[in-house]
Design an enzyme around this catalytic site. Structure first.
Site: not given
Length: 395
Positions: A282, A286, A295
């Site tokens: 990805r 998100h 992260y």
């Protein structure tokens, strides 16, 4: 595959332990990162028109995502989920299906919907929740649905579509439709109990369903390996439930196309459920509510850019003489102009009339729903400034 027939299994006299390393599932790749084919690769069925359509759909979705993230940052829409880096998974798999097959998506299947023919205007109407939206403005942005294109409306709760896909495919089998259902979800959703119930039921009842797992490395901010699961990804779970299983390079259009073509044949002709685990990444956050720098590292992201599915396909098409740099740039500008024009038009369209809130719940609105609607209208009349899109359209 061994079957447990009344527990008449092979007998051993010494303990034999099996763990996550006992079964290693390889990854199907046909198109290498440099845009060339692996020698001797088993190719999918394709022609120029099909590949061009796949490419153009991926290019459209890439541009749509870029523009709508910008629109959200400008406050023009409330929310958005991009599929950058994962376009090959949804578009190439949709290209392997029949138009009558049911698609049940999660959050990043706008490519499959676009491939089916969902227009840029329809995308915009849904994103702006206006009165032309097929869902009557009742869903968050990116929660598309279209009965005409056999695309089940997306639901926010994670994984609910997985057992629904099994049930729908059971109906297709009973009705002998000759069609199947494909169900998309991320590796994070595979941690839900619904995933396990769905695979077990599909295996037992032998229904024509394709479970398509997009393993993109993160469930929001939780890394997959080591924190979501301890085994070898999602694919071995299919084997555990007695389901035909394959792992593919999700950034390889040809591998996804080949795997899904064979999966559909197994599902429709043999009533065999299939699990496809597509390995990808990805590239965006998100959602527009997420900041991935918290992260993961820039170095990690840069390492995946060389695997970009759109770039990889374009390299191959250029080698074939089907595309050049000028074509790519011109197409990008044309798609960008169409998206921006549709965006400006959609945001001018009024919101659905408030009476639409209670339509379609029952065949006829109940007295209680009518009473609640009148109470809501009274509230809006009292505070019209708080509801600028609705206060002028109450009668």
């Amino acid at each position: 595959m061994a079957k447990d027939k009344k527990h008449n299994t092979e007998i051993v006299t010494k303990p034999q332990w099996f763990d996550g390393e006992s079964v290693t599932i390889p990854m199907l790749q046909i198109l290498k990162e440099d845009g060339s084919f692996h020698q001797g690769a088993d190719m999918p069925e394709y022609d120029k028109d099909l590949i061009v359509k796949i490419h153009d759909t991926m290019q459209f979705i890439r541009t749509l995502d870029e523009r709508m993230i910008a629109a959200q940052r400008q406050g023009r829409i409330s929310f958005y989920l991009a599929s950058r880096g994962e376009e090959a998974e949804s578009v190439a798999s949709a290209a392997a299906l029949d138009s009558g097959d049911m698609i049940m998506g999660q959050y990043r299947e706008q490519g499959a919907l676009a491939y089916r023919g969902f227009t840029v205007e329809q995308f915009m109407n849904q994103l702006f929740s206006n009165e032309k939206d097929l869902g009557k403005g009742r869903q968050m942005p990116v929660h598309y649905g279209c009965a005409e294109l056999n695309f089940m409306t997306i639901s926010s709760p994670l994984g609910t579509q997985i057992p629904q896909a099994t049930g729908y495919a059971f109906g297709q089998k009973m009705d002998k439709t000759g069609k199947c259902t494909i169900c998309y979800f991320g590796e994070g959703a595979a941690s839900e109990g619904d995933f396990h119930a769905a695979l077990n039921m599909a295996s037992v009842y032998k229904v024509p369903v394709i479970f398509f797992c997009r393993n993109n490395g993160y469930a929001i901010s939780t890394p997959s390996q080591g924190e979501q699961y301890g085994g070898d990804g999602i694919a071995p779970r299919g084997i555990g439930y007695g389901i035909k299983t394959i792992r593919v390079d999700g950034n390889d259009v040809f591998a996804v196309l080949k795997a899904t073509q064979e999966a559909r044949r197994l599902a429709v002709e043999e009533n065999e459920p299939v699990l496809i685990e597509a390995m990808s990444y990805r590239m965006s956050g998100h959602s527009t509510s997420d900041d991935p720098t918290g992260y993961r590292t820039r170095e990690e992201e840069e390492g995946w850019k060389v695997k970009d599915p759109l770039d990889r396909l374009q390299k191959w098409m250029k080698n074939e003489g089907w595309l050049n740099d000028e074509d790519v740039q011109q197409q990008h500008e044309e798609v960008k102009a169409k998206v921006l024009a549709a965006l400006k038009e959609a945001e001018k369209v009024p919101a659905p009339h408030i009476d639409e809130l209670i339509n379609d719940v029952y065949d006829e609105p109940t007295p209680l729903l009518k009473e609640q609607l009148e109470e809501l209208k009274a509230h809006i009349r009292k505070y019209p400034d708080a509801y600028p899109k609705t206060s002028g359209r109450l009668d």
